[in-house]
Motif scaffolding. Structure first.
Motif, PDB file in Angstrom:
ATOM      1  N   GLY A  74      -4.278  -0.956  48.434  1.00  0.00           N
ATOM      2  CA  GLY A  74      -4.093  -2.223  49.146  1.00  0.00           C
ATOM      3  C   GLY A  74      -3.306  -3.236  48.321  1.00  0.00           C
ATOM      4  O   GLY A  74      -2.421  -3.917  48.840  1.00  0.00           O
ATOM      5  N   ILE A  75      -3.632  -3.331  47.013  1.00  0.00           N
ATOM      6  CA  ILE A  75      -2.903  -4.244  46.135  1.00  0.00           C
ATOM      7  C   ILE A  75      -1.440  -3.817  46.029  1.00  0.00           C
ATOM      8  O   ILE A  75      -0.526  -4.646  46.083  1.00  0.00           O
ATOM      9  CB  ILE A  75      -3.557  -4.283  44.741  1.00  0.00           C
ATOM     10  CG1 ILE A  75      -4.943  -4.955  44.824  1.00  0.00           C
ATOM     11  CG2 ILE A  75      -2.672  -5.034  43.749  1.00  0.00           C
ATOM     12  CD1 ILE A  75      -5.719  -4.903  43.534  1.00  0.00           C
ATOM     13  N   GLY A  76      -1.235  -2.495  45.893  1.00  0.00           N
ATOM     14  CA  GLY A  76       0.136  -1.995  45.821  1.00  0.00           C
ATOM     15  C   GLY A  76       0.937  -2.326  47.070  1.00  0.00           C
ATOM     16  O   GLY A  76       2.089  -2.787  46.994  1.00  0.00           O
ATOM     17  N   LEU A  77       0.310  -2.112  48.239  1.00  0.00           N
ATOM     18  CA  LEU A  77       0.990  -2.434  49.496  1.00  0.00           C
ATOM     19  C   LEU A  77       1.219  -3.932  49.620  1.00  0.00           C
ATOM     20  O   LEU A  77       2.256  -4.369  50.145  1.00  0.00           O
ATOM     21  CB  LEU A  77       0.155  -1.922  50.687  1.00  0.00           C
ATOM     22  CG  LEU A  77       0.054  -0.396  50.818  1.00  0.00           C
ATOM     23  CD1 LEU A  77      -0.899  -0.027  51.939  1.00  0.00           C
ATOM     24  CD2 LEU A  77       1.434   0.209  51.075  1.00  0.00           C
ATOM     25  N   ALA A  78       0.240  -4.734  49.143  1.00  0.00           N
ATOM     26  CA  ALA A  78       0.388  -6.195  49.204  1.00  0.00           C
ATOM     27  C   ALA A  78       1.558  -6.653  48.335  1.00  0.00           C
ATOM     28  O   ALA A  78       2.342  -7.526  48.730  1.00  0.00           O
ATOM     29  CB  ALA A  78      -0.904  -6.873  48.744  1.00  0.00           C
ATOM     30  N   VAL A  79       1.670  -6.046  47.136  1.00  0.00           N
ATOM     31  CA  VAL A  79       2.786  -6.391  46.239  1.00  0.00           C
ATOM     32  C   VAL A  79       4.113  -6.002  46.876  1.00  0.00           C
ATOM     33  O   VAL A  79       5.087  -6.775  46.862  1.00  0.00           O
ATOM     34  CB  VAL A  79       2.616  -5.697  44.872  1.00  0.00           C
ATOM     35  CG1 VAL A  79       3.864  -5.876  44.012  1.00  0.00           C
ATOM     36  CG2 VAL A  79       1.395  -6.250  44.146  1.00  0.00           C
ATOM     37  N   MET A  80       4.153  -4.794  47.477  1.00  0.00           N
ATOM     38  CA  MET A  80       5.388  -4.340  48.133  1.00  0.00           C
ATOM     39  C   MET A  80       5.748  -5.254  49.286  1.00  0.00           C
ATOM     40  O   MET A  80       6.916  -5.638  49.469  1.00  0.00           O
ATOM     41  CB  MET A  80       5.214  -2.899  48.621  1.00  0.00           C
ATOM     42  CG  MET A  80       5.111  -1.875  47.503  1.00  0.00           C
ATOM     43  SD  MET A  80       4.694  -0.218  48.117  1.00  0.00           S
ATOM     44  CE  MET A  80       6.091   0.099  49.169  1.00  0.00           C
ATOM     45  N   LEU A  81       4.737  -5.640  50.093  1.00  0.00           N
ATOM     46  CA  LEU A  81       4.985  -6.537  51.222  1.00  0.00           C
ATOM     47  C   LEU A  81       5.467  -7.903  50.730  1.00  0.00           C
ATOM     48  O   LEU A  81       6.402  -8.478  51.294  1.00  0.00           O
ATOM     49  CB  LEU A  81       3.696  -6.699  52.043  1.00  0.00           C
ATOM     50  CG  LEU A  81       3.759  -7.687  53.216  1.00  0.00           C
ATOM     51  CD1 LEU A  81       4.789  -7.207  54.243  1.00  0.00           C
ATOM     52  CD2 LEU A  81       2.383  -7.843  53.867  1.00  0.00           C
ATOM     53  N   ALA A  82       4.819  -8.415  49.659  1.00  0.00           N
ATOM     54  CA  ALA A  82       5.222  -9.720  49.112  1.00  0.00           C
ATOM     55  C   ALA A  82       6.657  -9.682  48.605  1.00  0.00           C
ATOM     56  O   ALA A  82       7.435 -10.603  48.841  1.00  0.00           O
ATOM     57  CB  ALA A  82       4.270 -10.115  47.983  1.00  0.00           C
ATOM     58  N   GLU A  83       7.010  -8.600  47.906  1.00  0.00           N
ATOM     59  CA  GLU A  83       8.378  -8.485  47.396  1.00  0.00           C
ATOM     60  C   GLU A  83       9.382  -8.378  48.537  1.00  0.00           C
ATOM     61  O   GLU A  83      10.466  -8.965  48.482  1.00  0.00           O
ATOM     62  CB  GLU A  83       8.491  -7.253  46.484  1.00  0.00           C
ATOM     63  CG  GLU A  83       7.808  -7.407  45.142  1.00  0.00           C
ATOM     64  CD  GLU A  83       8.416  -8.528  44.314  1.00  0.00           C
ATOM     65  OE1 GLU A  83       9.635  -8.729  44.393  1.00  0.00           O
ATOM     66  OE2 GLU A  83       7.659  -9.210  43.607  1.00  0.00           O
ATOM     67  N   LYS A  84       9.007  -7.625  49.581  1.00  0.00           N
ATOM     68  CA  LYS A  84       9.914  -7.471  50.725  1.00  0.00           C
ATOM     69  C   LYS A  84      10.145  -8.807  51.413  1.00  0.00           C
ATOM     70  O   LYS A  84      11.273  -9.167  51.770  1.00  0.00           O
ATOM     71  CB  LYS A  84       9.329  -6.461  51.713  1.00  0.00           C
ATOM     72  CG  LYS A  84      10.260  -6.143  52.874  1.00  0.00           C
ATOM     73  CD  LYS A  84       9.689  -5.051  53.756  1.00  0.00           C
ATOM     74  CE  LYS A  84      10.662  -4.739  54.898  1.00  0.00           C
ATOM     75  NZ  LYS A  84      10.123  -3.666  55.774  1.00  0.00           N
TER      76      LYS A  84
END
Length: 540
Positions: A188-198
């Motif tokens: 979830g944290i990884g996906l959140a970081v990816m979403l934030a960067e996107k």
């Protein structure tokens, strides 16, 4: 002093929110799942204990042993074999109706009475599960009554497992759920970081607060421009127009936004620029009886054309500004004044000739020639710069027309090529100062018709250039003087008064001084002092 708190970036906001959501979901999911799995485990364990207890209660060896009310090796061997083959069952007890054991895993306990206090209901013929402390510790138990052939209860069977085993099973479930939750949290944290960067990349690396600030600043900048800006998207719909553009097309923001540019500004044809992707410069058209000059530029996102921008300016205002900047307006005014003055004098000569006063006409012409010669010689001897000299002569003629005495002090001197200012700058400063002085004398508030005078002093040496213009006009207040020095005030109304702004800009660019001394009802003295020499490689 309280330190200003730094705002949290959009990246961290998204990560924090997503992590909180994941944690809440995991906690709730884990609690629900854990409760479900523990209940299911206990139900499965209870079912297994029930099955074994039921089977033993129906076993002939158990029944015969209870009827005999005496332990038997056959029963011991049979139940020991069951315990050895089932790791989840730890204790089996067979007892008669008095609670005396006929079988126990601990053979020394055989013959002793049942311990736990939870065997009352089984003596009533009931079967059930319970938790109690026996001789071997805290246990999860299942009781089942034993009946003989005549259906008379002769004892009971208790099958149990240690609660420590149950707790181990629960702990294993908890540990596995924690591991799974940790894995889900990391994902979830990884996906959140990816979403934030996107999202941040889609915002070109800016934070939302930065975007709001930039948009606000850009809007203020665009609205401060005198050029009208109109932007359209790739569908030809107007998405932006600054204040100058709205003024040029006589519209309000709400009237044109998201409207077709072909409908609002058919003359500009911005959709053609969107389709072609080509720029067009210095085009002209008429909008609401205004002569407009404009440029068209495509708006690109990398190589793709996503819109177009029109930059518009009122041609009349451009001409006026160009005249102010070059001093042409001052020369035009001077020529008009000269023309008017000489036409008056020609009319006098013509009248004298018509009445036959030829001698008077000759004398008049001789006097005019003498006076004009004195003025021209005086100016040209002191002012070697021909453009400035012509300007002064024109202003003197204009002063005569307005009944204002304009004079140049005899100790004035200006070389042909000034070391401090270009000719254009000199014309702009001197022309605007004299024009302002004439406006001050001619204003409605000024009533001293006998004392209308403008005195000019221009002097240049190796150290500095000094230009002063004194008038006996209406004068200015201290507030007006301060506002003029700050470049934000005009006494001439909207669209006029650019002269003092031009003077102030020239003085600032030349690192000079602008000094104003004025009193209401007495007059004004304005001095420009330039000490920094210019680069003579430029224009004169």
């Amino acid at each position: 002093m309280k330190k200003e708190r730094k705002p949290v970036s959009i990246r961290w906001q998204l990560i924090i929110v997503n992590v909180i959501v994941v944690i809440i979901t995991l906690v709730a999911g884990t609690a629900i799942s854990l409760t479900y799995y523990v209940n299911t485990m206990e139900q499965q364990l209870e079912s297994e204990l029930h099955t074994v207890a039921f089977m033993l209660s129906k076993t002939e060896t158990v029944i015969e042993t209870l009827k005999a009310n005496q332990a038997s090796e056959e029963l011991n061997a049979y139940i020991d074999e069951i315990l050895a083959g089932n790791t989840e069952i730890n204790v089996i007890t067979v007892a008669d109706m008095t609670g005396k054991r006929v079988y126990h895993i601990d053979k020394e306990k055989i013959g002793q009475y049942f311990v736990g206090g939870d065997d009352d209901d089984v003596r009533q013929g009931k079967h059930y599960a319970s938790k109690a402390v026996g001789t071997l510790g805290y246990q999860f138990r299942y009781f089942y009554p034993v009946f003989d052939e005549e259906n008379e209860q002769i004892g009971f069977v208790m099958v149990s497992t240690f609660m420590s085993n149950v707790d181990k099973m629960k702990n294993n479930i908890v540990i596995n759920m924690i591991r799974l939750s940790a894995l889900v949290l990391i994902v979830g944290i990884g996906l959140a970081v990816m979403l934030a960067e996107k999202i941040k990349n889609s915002l070109s690396g800016y934070e939302p607060a930065q975007i709001v600030k930039i948009l606000t600043e850009r809007e203020e900048i665009f609205d401060s421009l005198e050029e009208g800006l109109v932007a359209v998207n790739n569908r030809g719909e107007i998405i932006f127009a600054n204040k100058a553009a709205l003024k040029l097309i006589n519209a309000e923001t709400g009237d044109i936004l998201n409207k077709s540019a072909e409908e609002i500004l058919p003359q500009i044809k911005l959709t053609e620029t969107v389709k072609s992707g080509l720029s067009a410069n210095n085009l002209s058209t008429v909008i609401h009886n205004r002569d407009i000059i404009y440029d068209k530029l495509p708006i690109r996102d990398k190589s793709e054309v996503v819109g177009a921008l029109a930059v518009m300016r009122n041609r009349t205002e451009l001409k006026q500004l160009a005249q102010q900047l070059t001093g042409v307006n001052h020369f035009v005014d001077s020529l008009k004044a000269n023309n008017h003055e000489f036409m008056n004098k020609l009319h006098v000569i013509l009248g004298l000739l018509q009445i036959g006063a030829i001698k008077d006409a000759e004398d008049y012409i001789t006097e005019l020639s003498h006076q004009q010669g004195i003025i021209v010689n005086t100016i040209t001897e002191r002012i070697e710069n021909r453009s400035v000299a012509a300007l002064l002569l024109g202003k003197i003629s204009r002063g005569n027309e307005l009944n204002i005495k304009v004079k140049l002090l005899p100790n004035s001197y200006l070389p042909r090529h000034s070391k401090f200012l270009s000719t254009d700058s000199l014309v702009t400063i001197i022309g605007n100062l004299i024009e302002n002085a004439m406006d001050a004398i001619n204003c409605e508030e000024f009533e001293d018709l006998e004392n209308e005078e403008i005195t000019i002093f221009i002097h240049e040496d190796d150290n500095n250039l000094i230009i002063t213009v004194d008038d006996t006009g209406v004068g200015m207040s201290e507030e007006t003087i301060e506002n003029i020095k700050k470049g934000r005030y005009s006494t001439k109304g909207k669209g006029r008064g650019i002269g003092m702004t031009l003077i102030r800009n020239i003085v600032e660019n030349s690192e000079g001084e602008l000094m104003i001394d004025s009193k209401r009802g007495i007059g004004t003295s304005i001095a420009v002092i330039i000490k920094k020499k210019r680069n003579l490689g430029g224009s004169h």
